[in-house]
Design a protein around this motif. Sequence first.
Motif, PDB file in Angstrom:
ATOM      1  N   ARG A 213      11.419  19.883  41.309  1.00 36.80           N
ATOM      2  CA  ARG A 213      12.274  18.514  41.338  1.00 36.80           C
ATOM      3  C   ARG A 213      13.584  18.716  40.840  1.00 36.80           C
ATOM      4  NH1 ARG A 213       8.358  13.709  38.913  1.00 36.80           N
ATOM      5  NH2 ARG A 213      10.560  12.550  39.204  1.00 36.80           N
ATOM      6  N   ILE A 214      14.522  17.811  41.310  1.00 39.55           N
ATOM      7  CA  ILE A 214      16.010  18.195  41.218  1.00 39.55           C
ATOM      8  C   ILE A 214      16.568  16.826  41.141  1.00 39.55           C
ATOM      9  CG2 ILE A 214      16.389  20.199  42.283  1.00 39.55           C
ATOM     10  CD1 ILE A 214      17.598  18.710  44.703  1.00 39.55           C
ATOM     11  N   SER A 215      17.923  16.631  40.520  1.00 38.30           N
ATOM     12  CA  SER A 215      18.538  15.428  40.412  1.00 38.30           C
ATOM     13  C   SER A 215      19.718  15.330  41.665  1.00 38.30           C
ATOM     14  CB  SER A 215      19.269  15.328  39.247  1.00 38.30           C
ATOM     15  OG  SER A 215      20.071  14.337  39.083  1.00 38.30           O
ATOM     16  N   PHE A 216      19.747  14.152  42.178  1.00 39.31           N
ATOM     17  CA  PHE A 216      20.734  13.829  43.381  1.00 39.31           C
ATOM     18  C   PHE A 216      21.429  12.967  42.827  1.00 39.31           C
ATOM     19  CE2 PHE A 216      22.018  12.186  47.514  1.00 39.31           C
ATOM     20  CZ  PHE A 216      21.818  13.539  48.412  1.00 39.31           C
ATOM     21  N   ASN A 217      22.960  13.231  42.846  1.00 36.92           N
ATOM     22  CA  ASN A 217      23.983  12.451  42.136  1.00 36.92           C
ATOM     23  C   ASN A 217      23.652  11.902  40.888  1.00 36.92           C
ATOM     24  OD1 ASN A 217      25.407  13.093  44.509  1.00 36.92           O
ATOM     25  ND2 ASN A 217      25.835  11.265  45.129  1.00 36.92           N
ATOM     26  N   GLY A 218      22.849  12.711  40.158  1.00 34.64           N
ATOM     27  CA  GLY A 218      22.533  11.922  38.780  1.00 34.64           C
ATOM     28  C   GLY A 218      21.223  11.282  38.775  1.00 34.64           C
ATOM     29  N   GLN A 219      20.443  11.011  40.179  1.00 36.69           N
ATOM     30  CA  GLN A 219      19.481  10.055  40.108  1.00 36.69           C
ATOM     31  C   GLN A 219      18.153  11.223  40.588  1.00 36.69           C
ATOM     32  OE1 GLN A 219      19.687   7.111  42.943  1.00 36.69           O
ATOM     33  NE2 GLN A 219      17.771   5.768  42.039  1.00 36.69           N
ATOM     34  N   GLN A 220      17.096  11.075  39.811  1.00 36.59           N
ATOM     35  CA  GLN A 220      15.809  11.973  39.974  1.00 36.59           C
ATOM     36  C   GLN A 220      14.676  11.237  40.795  1.00 36.59           C
ATOM     37  OE1 GLN A 220      14.892  12.995  35.909  1.00 36.59           O
ATOM     38  NE2 GLN A 220      15.798  15.233  36.219  1.00 36.59           N
ATOM     39  N   VAL A 221      14.624   9.855  40.851  1.00 38.75           N
ATOM     40  CA  VAL A 221      13.819   8.867  41.764  1.00 38.75           C
ATOM     41  C   VAL A 221      14.383   7.992  42.270  1.00 38.75           C
ATOM     42  CG1 VAL A 221      11.783   7.839  41.576  1.00 38.75           C
ATOM     43  CG2 VAL A 221      12.203   9.726  39.980  1.00 38.75           C
ATOM     44  N   PHE A 222      14.011   7.897  43.675  1.00 36.81           N
ATOM     45  CA  PHE A 222      14.490   6.589  44.276  1.00 36.81           C
ATOM     46  C   PHE A 222      13.336   5.512  44.302  1.00 36.81           C
ATOM     47  CE2 PHE A 222      16.550  10.164  47.299  1.00 36.81           C
ATOM     48  CZ  PHE A 222      17.720   9.877  46.629  1.00 36.81           C
TER      49      PHE A 222
END
Length: 393
Positions: A213-222
């Motif tokens: 699990r990673i962060s994407f532009n500061g977001q971890q869950v959509f």
Amino acid sequence: MKLKRIVLSIVAGTALFVPAALAGQNQLTPVVRASTLKNKITTVKSYTNPTLYNKNGKELVSQDRINFKKPINFYGQPIVIQGPRVSAFINLNGMPQAIVNGETYADLGDGGYVNMKSVGSYNWNNNEIGIIKNTYIYNSKGNRLSTYRGGNAYLTKGSKIKYAGKSWTTYPDSYFNLGDGTYLKSNNVNTMNGKGVLKLNANTAIYNKNGKRISFNGQQVFPKYSIINYAGKRRTKTQTDDYYYTNLSGSKSYAIKNYKIKGQDYYYIGRGAYIKAMNVGRINGNPVFRDGGATTIVPQTDLYIYNSKLKKTKQSVKKGQKIRALDPVVLGSGDIAQLFYRIKGTSNYVSWGDYSEYGFEDDEHVGYFNFRVRLNPVKTIENTATRAAEESD
């Protein structure tokens, strides 16, 4: 009608647009790379134009204010609207029901049950159940009650009794603001900012190529209902594509590349980020199917169990019970076709309902059970009863 407060995501190329929060109608305008299709959507092909709604999710009286033949401007981020209240039983036998000891009963909503043989009507406006035959009131085990609602547990022919449970529901979904008080449900969106889209059917974590699990532009869950641009382009379905969609006629199947990570299917959304394919309910506005495998289903009402020959038994599964199911089959064809899922580990089935609704607009609301993943039927079955019904049409 209040809007559900939720953060929705738009992933477009390498840019991620996430407002801090959605409060009422407050929105932020995304900034994307220059493009002639910036802040524009196109709609999926259909036999009719998409339905337009107001900010509360109610259908607009005027449905001719948008030209769907060309890209359409949208404003801000998609928002989640709870939608208007509708009868909780509109797609579930028309009234509250339960199965008790192999028989169908009217559920009175507060621990009381009446055999359906004594019930003649249900009024959606005032939730009154009309009694056509003298009857006792029973509990959930089929035992006669001694008292009910402070009086006799007995109803006479011609009397009425109110359902005491929750009689309404809403169908929250994400909508695009097209301006001038006009909103479009995200199910209809084929492309956004010139690229294909994925619509999420669950809160979805983000992973790297190793399944971490990673962060994407500061977001971890959509959040559920998010609309996400995927990397790459659609292609004709191949044997390696477990998840796919079909064109309007069903004559062609398309997919976007599935990536296997630790044995599970993922979609690539760019910048080293992946999401689980099972969390995607629609690709380019089209319902997603999977060949093979099992999924989790959740009955929205008590359901009878059918045997291996699709004959109804007196056994049942309860509303809300999570069940692993697989190998959908279609019984009959045309207007009478019914869809069944087999209960994993058994030769028994439960009915989803009218097959003609499966894989179409909002099919997650019209079946007798919800599914985690929409499975493609493995076969169609015809028998004497279905052939006779078809011939009588």
